[in-house]
Design an enzyme around this catalytic site. Structure first.
Site, PDB file in Angstrom:
ATOM      1  N   CYS A 134      -6.329   4.947   1.934  1.00  0.00           N
ATOM      2  CA  CYS A 134      -5.119   4.866   3.100  1.00  0.00           C
ATOM      3  C   CYS A 134      -4.332   3.699   3.040  1.00  0.00           C
ATOM      4  CB  CYS A 134      -6.197   4.284   4.065  1.00  0.00           C
ATOM      5  SG  CYS A 134      -5.321   4.623   5.496  1.00  0.00           S
ATOM      6  N   CYS A 137      -2.821   2.484   6.015  1.00  0.00           N
ATOM      7  CA  CYS A 137      -3.745   0.876   6.619  1.00  0.00           C
ATOM      8  C   CYS A 137      -3.802  -0.335   5.939  1.00  0.00           C
ATOM      9  CB  CYS A 137      -5.669   1.211   6.669  1.00  0.00           C
ATOM     10  SG  CYS A 137      -5.670   3.448   6.384  1.00  0.00           S
ATOM     11  N   ASP A 138      -3.387   0.257   4.454  1.00  0.00           N
ATOM     12  CA  ASP A 138      -4.230  -0.747   3.364  1.00  0.00           C
ATOM     13  C   ASP A 138      -2.127  -1.811   2.789  1.00  0.00           C
ATOM     14  OD1 ASP A 138      -6.450  -1.701   4.359  1.00  0.00           O
ATOM     15  OD2 ASP A 138      -7.380  -0.038   2.910  1.00  0.00           O
TER      16      ASP A 138
END
Ligand code: NAP
Length: 315
Positions: A134, A137-138
C-alpha cells in the site's frame, strides 16, 4: 444451536469493528466472528500515520487492539475463529463457526480483501520492513529512497506515480512488455523522469534480514538474472476480495466484490449489509472502511427496528 441474535458481524478489520462499536452502542449485542486473521490488513502494516486522531502515528496492530477494546466495551462478543459457512437462504440467517451455529436476523459482512502477493518467502519476512502492499499507507517512509513497484495494472502505475512524491527513483517491474493500466496513467508514468521500467521481468528473491536491501530479478525472455538495489518494494498485483463464503448468495461484480446499493451498505439480500474493502476496490483505506462500518451498523439497526415494528404493528 443457540438463541437467535439481532446481529452477527463477519470480519474484524476497521469496518467490522466500527460496525460492532455502533451496533453495541445501539444495544444490538453483536457477535463478531473475527476470524483467525483478526484485525484485517492493518495487522500486516507497521506505522499508520494517516488515521485521524493519532498525530504521532500508531502501529497497525495497536490501532486494531484499540478498535477491539472499544467494541468489547460496548458489549460486542468476539469469536476468534473463521466462519466456515454462511446460509442466507432462510431466516434467521445462519453462520457456522466450527461446530457452533449462530443464528441472526441481520448480518454485516466485513471480510475485507487480501492483497495478492507474489508467493515468495521473503514477502512475509520483510512485510512492513521494506515490502509493502500500500503506497498510500507506506510511501511516506521512503523519502529519497530508490524503490520498486511490481505489477502493470492501474494499481501499480498509480502507486508508482504516487511514490514519486517521496522516492528518489521508482522502477516498475512488470512481467510483460506492455502495461495493462489505462492509457492516461501510462502516459503520465512514461513522462515522469523518476519512473523507469524493467520489462519482461519478475522478482525471484530479495536480500535483507530485517530490512530490504535489494531484489533479485530474472528476465523472462532471456533468462538473464540481475539485481536491483532498492529499500522499498511495493507489490501491486491486485487484491482478492474475501467473498468465497457468499458465492451464489450475494451479488458480486466481475472482480468478486460484493455489490451494495449506492449510498448505502445494503446488499442484494434484505437484512444483509456489507462494508469495508469487501465492497470497495477504490478507496481501500482504514478510515473509509471504518466509515462504511458505521453506515452498515446504522443501516442494520434501522432495518431491524423497522422489522420489529412491522412484527408488532396491529393488523
Ligand atoms: P489488475 O488490473 O488485475 O493488474 C494486476 C497486474 O499485476 C497486472 O499487470 C498483472 O500482470 C500483474 N500480476 C498479476 N499477478 C502477478 C504475478 N504473480 N507476478 C507478477 N505480476 C503479476 O489489478 P489492479 O491494478 O489492482 O486493478 C484492479 C482493478 O481496479 C482494475 O479494474 C483497475 O482498473 C481498477 N483500478 C483503477 C484505478 C484507477 O482508475 N485510478 C486504480 C487502481 C485500480 P499482467 O498484466 O501480465 O496480467
Amino acid at each position: 444451536m443457540n438463541d437467535v441474535r439481532e446481529l452477527v458481524i463477519v470480519g474484524s478489520g476497521p469496518a467490522g469493528l466500527t460496525a460492532a462499536i455502533y451496533a453495541g452502542r445501539a444495544n444490538l449485542h453483536p457477535l463478531v466472528i473475527e476470524g483467525l486473521a483478526a484485525g484485517g490488513q492493518l495487522m500486516l502494516t507497521t506505522d499508520v500515520e494517516n488515521y485521524p486522531g493519532f498525530p504521532d502515528g500508531i502501529l497497525g496492530p495497536e490501532l486494531m487492539t484499540r478498535f477491539r477494546e472499544q467494541a468489547a466495551r460496548f458489549g460486542a462478543e468476539l469469536v476468534t475463529a473463521d466462519a466456515d459457512e454462511v446460509d442466507l437462504s432462510e431466516r434467521p440467517f445462519r453462520v457456522r463457526v466450527g461446530g457452533t451455529e449462530h443464528r441472526a436476523h441481520a448480518v454485516i459482512v466485513s471480510t475485507g480483501a487480501s492483497a495478492r502477493m507474489l508467493g515468495l518467502d521473503f514477502e512475509q519476512r520483510l512485510l512492513g520492513h521494506g515490502v509493502s502492499t500500500c503506497a498510500t499507507c507506506d510511501g511516506f517512509f521512503f523519502r529519497d529512497h530508490d524503490i520498486a513497484v511490481v505489477g502493470g495494472g492501474d494499481s501499480a502505475v498509480e502507486e508508482a506515480l504516487f511514490l514519486t512524491k517521496f522516492a528518489r527513483s521508482v522502477t516498475v517491474i512488470h512481467r510483460r512488455d506492455e502495461l495493462r493500466a489505462s492509457m492516461i496513467l501510462q502516459e503520465r508514468a512514461f513522462a515522469d523522469p523518476k519512473i523507469s521500467f524493467r520489462w519482461n521481468t519478475v522478482v525471484e528473491d530479495a536480500v535483507g534480514d530485517s530490512k530490504l536491501e535489494r531484489v533479485l530479478l530474472r528476465d523472462v525472455e532471456t533468462g538473464e538474472r540481475s539485481e536491483l538495489a532498492v529499500t522499498g518494494l511495493f507489490v501491486a498485483i491486485g487484491h482478492t476480495p474475501n467473498t468465497g463464503l457468499f458465492a451464489g448468495q450475494l451479488a458480486m461484480d466481475g472482480a468478486g466484490y460484493l455489490v451494495t446499493e449506492p449510498g448505502s451498505t445494503r446488499t442484494t439480500v434484505e437484512g444483509v449489509f456489507a462494508c469495508g474493502d469487501v465492497q470497495d476496490h477504490v478507496y481501500r483505506q482504514a478510515v473509509t472502511a471504518a466509515g462504511s462500518g458505521c453506515m452498515a451498523a446504522i443501516d442494520a439497526e434501522r432495518w431491524l427496528a423497522a422489522r420489529a415494528h412491522a412484527a408488532t404493528a396491529p393488523g
